[in-house]
Design an enzyme around this catalytic site. Structure first.
Site: not given
Length: 469
Positions: A248, A254, A115-116, A446, A15, A395, A41, A443, A358-359, A296
């Site tokens: 992050c 992205y 958010n998170g 992932c 979000c 993640c 979102g 971070c 691509d991302d 993106s």
């Protein structure tokens, strides 16, 4: 796999949050702020305002423009407000999970937007339920509400004690009848910033909302910091001294809009830098052109073209009226949306050797589909370059890559993946290249499995999943 039978290979986050203090028409401006955060979102939105100490709220399923109209906005009176846009999923579709959450209490009402993800949320929820708390939603955001109610002291003291018990990723905006708080987790995993607007203040997940309102950026909320805003002004409180800055990396890669700024770095610039590094690491001199996957990936594609000396072309057109179809919560809806989302430019790509930037690759299905589209449109070769490392781990901080079976790079090596998506060649940005482009204060769990927090056992079921237990 049947033609068009796939799950859209993109990722989504939870979000975006927004807050505004001491500004006329607070609900109206919050509406505009949430509209700027809509990309974070699309399944639900809400606004809460304080009208002389009484908190009013309206929320609903859908886009900001679908949830709000002039009538319900006009009913949300007051010069302070908080707002929220939410990504939904099939597990928690109900209105009770749409924020801001609202607590009616004899000690005073308050509202929360988050958010998170709280990684010790399961343990805290069990403890709170054992002590008698009754939860109204499945959102871990509600945990903060119950913790605040359990603590003693002033509201600021209660909030400080409550957030100190949370682990993981969280950017909160909390509103009482007279005060707004901006809270960021001690690891700094997701962005949260503050700006000035006239005699008031604005808080947002992304700085792009400040541009929309004409607010003047002040600074980011620091890891472990609570910013308290009321008639006495702005006050900074740190609920812990054990902090680190681990933004992050997917916020740069992205999630965030390219015109946002995170930790002093413009998102478009960061993507372009990573694209240039990718060209240095994985050149493709035999190609004729570089194209990006809208939207993106376009900045990274420009960077790759810069670094390689190849011309940048528009090879894929996105239907702007489809929206970000990855936020659609069911496979059927994703499939229906993506069929209309991208169209290849046959006149540009026919007979050409293409570098497709691509991302990220999550499941691999969309990459396979896009390559198929390009070759059907006449592309001679499609060489795929990914402007982030291979995603090999889930993640636990609010990004929906929670299952190893959905991460194709965790199951296939590079050559197996290249064959699966039918690319003529495939390369990812290295983790070292990512850190070179974004800095070390990120971070990248992932990509490298180095999680910045204790995970409270969340990782065990994914290990068992991989081992087939």
């Amino acid at each position: 796999m049947r033609e068009f039978d796939y799950i859209l290979d993109e990722i989504h986050e939870e979000c975006g949050v927004f807050g505004i203090y001491n500004v006329e028409n607070a609900a109206q401006l919050t509406y505009y702020g949430l509209h700027s955060l809509q990309h974070r979102g699309q399944q639900g939105a809400g606004i809460a305002t304080s009208d002389n100490g009484h908190i009013l709220r309206h929320r609903g399923n859908g886009l900001v423009i679908e949830v709000f109209n002039s009538e319900n906005i006009s009913e949300l009176k007051g010069n302070m407000a908080i707002g929220h846009v939410r990504m939904g999923d099939v597990k928690s579709p109900g209105i009770e999970n749409i924020q801001p959450l609202l607590v009616r209490s004899h000690l005073g009402d308050f509202s929360v937007a988050h958010n998170g993800r709280i990684v010790n949320g399961d343990q805290l929820r069990m403890q709170l339920e054992f002590e008698g708390s009754i939860f109204q939603s499945s959102s871990d955001s509600e945990i903060l509400c119950h913790l605040i109610q359990k603590e003693s002291g002033t509201f600021t003291e209660k909030l400080t004690k409550a957030v100190s018990k949370l682990e993981g990723a969280f950017s909160f905006v909390v509103m009482t009848g007279s005060t707004i708080y901006a809270v960021r987790d001690k690891n700094g995993l997701h962005p949260l910033s503050i700006a000035e607007l006239g005699e008031g203040y604005v808080i947002s997940s992304e700085t792009v909302a400040f541009e929309t309102l004409g607010a003047k950026f002040m600074r980011s909320v620091k890891p472990g910091e609570i910013i308290k805003i009321n008639k006495e002004g702005l006050k900074s409180i740190f609920y812990t001294n054990c902090t680190q800055d681990k933004m992050c990396s997917m916020e740069f890669i992205y999630f965030s809009r390219p015109d946002s700024t995170i930790n002093g770095l413009n998102v478009h610039t960061s993507r372009r830098i990573c694209g240039r590094i990718l060209a240095e690491e994985s050149p493709c001199p035999e190609a004729d052109m570089v194209i990006g996957v809208p939207d993106s990936s376009l900045s990274a594609a420009v960077g790759y073209a810069d670094g390689s000396g190849l011309p940048y072309e528009t090879g894929l057109i996105k239907n702007r009226y489809i929206g970000r179809t990855f936020i659609q919560p069911t496979q059927q809806e994703r499939e229906r949306g993506v069929k209309m989302k991208l169209s290849p430019m046959s006149s540009v790509i026919a007979g050409k050797k293409i570098v497709l930037v691509d991302d990220s690759i999550v499941r691999g299905t969309t990459s396979k589909y896009i390559i198929k589209l390009l070759k059907e449109a006449g592309a001679k070769e499609v060489h795929v370059r990914i402007a982030s490392p291979a995603m090999i781990a889930p993640c636990f901080y609010g990004v929906d890559t929670s299952s190893l079976k959905d991460l194709i790079s965790a199951r296939m090596n590079l050559e197996e993946l290249r064959e699966y998506i039918a690319a003529d060649s495939l390369a990812f940005l290295s983790v070292e290249g990512l850190r070179k482009g974004l800095g070390n204060n990120i971070c990248a769990a992932c990509f490298d499995k180095n999680y910045p927090t204790y995970l409270f056992g969340l990782e065990k079921k994914f290990k068992e999943e991989k081992e087939g237990k």
